[in-house]
Design a protein around this motif. Structure first.
Motif, mmCIF file in Angstrom:
data_model
loop_
_atom_site.group_PDB
_atom_site.id
_atom_site.type_symbol
_atom_site.label_atom_id
_atom_site.label_comp_id
_atom_site.label_asym_id
_atom_site.label_seq_id
_atom_site.Cartn_x
_atom_site.Cartn_y
_atom_site.Cartn_z
ATOM 1 N N ALA A 6 -8.561 -15.081 -18.996
ATOM 2 C CA ALA A 6 -10.007 -15.053 -19.214
ATOM 3 C C ALA A 6 -10.765 -15.453 -17.955
ATOM 4 N N GLU A 7 -10.236 -16.445 -17.215
ATOM 5 C CA GLU A 7 -10.899 -16.864 -15.982
ATOM 6 C C GLU A 7 -10.865 -15.755 -14.940
ATOM 7 N N ALA A 8 -9.723 -15.058 -14.822
ATOM 8 C CA ALA A 8 -9.630 -13.957 -13.871
ATOM 9 C C ALA A 8 -10.584 -12.814 -14.243
ATOM 10 N N ASP A 9 -10.704 -12.553 -15.531
ATOM 11 C CA ASP A 9 -11.613 -11.494 -15.960
ATOM 12 C C ASP A 9 -13.065 -11.861 -15.663
ATOM 13 N N ARG A 10 -13.425 -13.126 -15.896
ATOM 14 C CA ARG A 10 -14.795 -13.553 -15.575
ATOM 15 C C ARG A 10 -15.055 -13.493 -14.075
ATOM 16 N N GLU A 11 -14.058 -13.870 -13.263
ATOM 17 C CA GLU A 11 -14.232 -13.804 -11.818
ATOM 18 C C GLU A 11 -14.375 -12.358 -11.354
ATOM 19 N N ARG A 12 -13.607 -11.454 -11.957
ATOM 20 C CA ARG A 12 -13.724 -10.036 -11.603
ATOM 21 C C ARG A 12 -15.127 -9.510 -11.911
ATOM 22 N N ARG A 13 -15.641 -9.843 -13.096
ATOM 23 C CA ARG A 13 -16.982 -9.393 -13.442
ATOM 24 C C ARG A 13 -18.037 -10.008 -12.533
ATOM 25 N N ALA A 14 -17.823 -11.277 -12.130
ATOM 26 C CA ALA A 14 -18.789 -11.903 -11.228
ATOM 27 C C ALA A 14 -18.794 -11.212 -9.870
ATOM 28 N N ARG A 15 -17.609 -10.836 -9.380
ATOM 29 C CA ARG A 15 -17.563 -10.143 -8.095
ATOM 30 C C ARG A 15 -18.197 -8.765 -8.180
ATOM 31 N N VAL A 16 -17.974 -8.064 -9.267
ATOM 32 C CA VAL A 16 -18.594 -6.744 -9.431
ATOM 33 C C VAL A 16 -20.115 -6.868 -9.477
ATOM 34 N N ILE A 17 -20.604 -7.862 -10.208
ATOM 35 C CA ILE A 17 -22.052 -8.056 -10.292
ATOM 36 C C ILE A 17 -22.617 -8.444 -8.931
ATOM 37 N N ASN A 18 -21.893 -9.307 -8.183
ATOM 38 C CA ASN A 18 -22.354 -9.711 -6.861
ATOM 39 C C ASN A 18 -22.381 -8.522 -5.898
ATOM 40 N N ALA A 19 -21.334 -7.668 -5.950
ATOM 41 C CA ALA A 19 -21.311 -6.494 -5.083
ATOM 42 C C ALA A 19 -22.436 -5.524 -5.425
ATOM 43 N N ASP A 20 -22.707 -5.355 -6.713
ATOM 44 C CA ASP A 20 -23.809 -4.485 -7.123
ATOM 45 C C ASP A 20 -25.147 -5.046 -6.637
ATOM 46 N N ALA A 21 -25.286 -6.374 -6.707
ATOM 47 C CA ALA A 21 -26.524 -6.980 -6.215
ATOM 48 C C ALA A 21 -26.673 -6.797 -4.706
ATOM 49 N N GLU A 22 -25.547 -6.938 -3.957
ATOM 50 C CA GLU A 22 -25.607 -6.729 -2.510
ATOM 51 C C GLU A 22 -25.987 -5.294 -2.177
ATOM 52 N N LEU A 23 -25.458 -4.339 -2.947
ATOM 53 C CA LEU A 23 -25.796 -2.935 -2.719
ATOM 54 C C LEU A 23 -27.283 -2.680 -2.940
ATOM 55 N N GLN A 24 -27.810 -3.181 -4.048
ATOM 56 C CA GLN A 24 -29.236 -3.003 -4.314
ATOM 57 C C GLN A 24 -30.098 -3.699 -3.262
ATOM 58 N N ALA A 25 -29.660 -4.915 -2.836
ATOM 59 C CA ALA A 25 -30.426 -5.628 -1.811
ATOM 60 C C ALA A 25 -30.407 -4.885 -0.480
ATOM 61 N N SER A 26 -29.246 -4.311 -0.122
ATOM 62 C CA SER A 26 -29.182 -3.557 1.135
ATOM 63 C C SER A 26 -30.086 -2.335 1.108
#
Length: 276
Positions: free
Chosen positions: A180-200
């Motif tokens: 469960a912790e690995a799955d939450r970390e994966r989703r957090a990284r995906v959300i962070n990458a999506d935010a970086e893309l939108q910010a760029s």
């Protein structure tokens, strides 16, 4: 003669009262009565209220018709995906046919309990761990069907079956927690990458807009200075804009060139002849 008749009457009255006391039975509202006469089951069921039986000949059995809550002890088993679990449940049932509940089975409560335990172990072996944790409604229906099929012949109806708790080994709990912790970390990284893309994308649009309006860059610089100065816990180094330095440089160049070109010679001073 009269005294003899009175005595006989009193004796008969006492016998009648004693017979009535031995023959009278009271059946409660939630009960039904089953009568055995010399060991043979009598047809019909005695309703609630006052009923009479033949003393020393009839035997009345009262059957409770209320819904019974029967806890099923925790059963340990191995699921289809090879995980050892302990599962407990609760069964809700009631008697719908009093004669069958008395004649067809010795103890219908014990019979339902044993059937529930064996059915629960069977369900554990046929199910995956995910089904036990998340798909309990389907398992409850399967348990109810497995217990109700033989219970119909006992005059018992299974009203509902509920799985209460599923106990897992500590190693499995730790593994599930890591998953469960690995799955939450994966989703957090995906959300962070999506935010970086939108910010760029937004920064690229802002850079294009500022390149067309140079004054916007100066305003942005002043806004950054104001934001940093509000913290009051850092040293602010304010650089001069390049345009201001160039303006000062252009202003100093005419001042340096003017004295050399426009300075008048002193009066009466000898002139130095110039070469032809």
């Amino acid at each position: 003669m009269i005294e003899t008749l009175l005595t006989v009457g009193v004796v008969l009255l006492c016998c009648a009262i004693g017979y009535a006391a031995l023959a009278a039975r009271v059946i409660k509202q939630y009960e039904r009565g089953v009568v055995f006469r010399l060991g043979r089951l009598q047809p019909g069921v005695r309703p609630p209220g006052l009923t009479l039986v033949v003393p020393l000949v009839d035997r009345l059995r009262k059957v409770n018709m209320q819904i019974v809550t029967l806890p099923v002890p925790a059963q340990e088993g191995i699921t289809r995906d090879n995980v050892t679990v302990r599962v407990d449940a609760v069964v809700y049932f009631k008697v719908v046919a009093a004669p069958e509940a008395v004649v067809a089975v010795e103890d219908y409560r014990f019979a339902v309990s044993q059937m529930a335990q064996t059915s629960l172990r069977s369900i554990i072996g046929k199910s995956d761990l995910d089904d036990l944790l998340s798909n309990r409604e389907k398992l409850n229906q399967g348990l109810e069907l497995m217990i109700d099929s033989p219970a119909v012949g006992w005059g018992v109806h299974i009203d509902r079956v509920e799985i209460k708790d599923v106990s897992l080994p500590e190693t499995m709990k730790r593994s599930m927690a890591r998953q469960a912790e690995a799955d939450r970390e994966r989703r957090a990284r995906v959300i962070n990458a999506d935010a970086e893309l939108q910010a760029s994308k937004k920064l690229a649009e802002a850079a294009g807009q500022m390149s067309r309006q140079p004054a916007a860059l100066q305003l942005r610089l002043l806004q950054t200075v104001v934001a940093v100065a509000a913290e009051k816990n850092s040293t602010l180094v304010l650089p001069f804009p390049v345009e201001l330095l160039r303006f000062l440089e252009r202003a100093q160049q005419p001042a340096q060139d003017t004295p050399a070109a426009d300075t008048p010679e002193p009066t009466g001073a000898p002139r130095t002849p110039t070469a032809p």
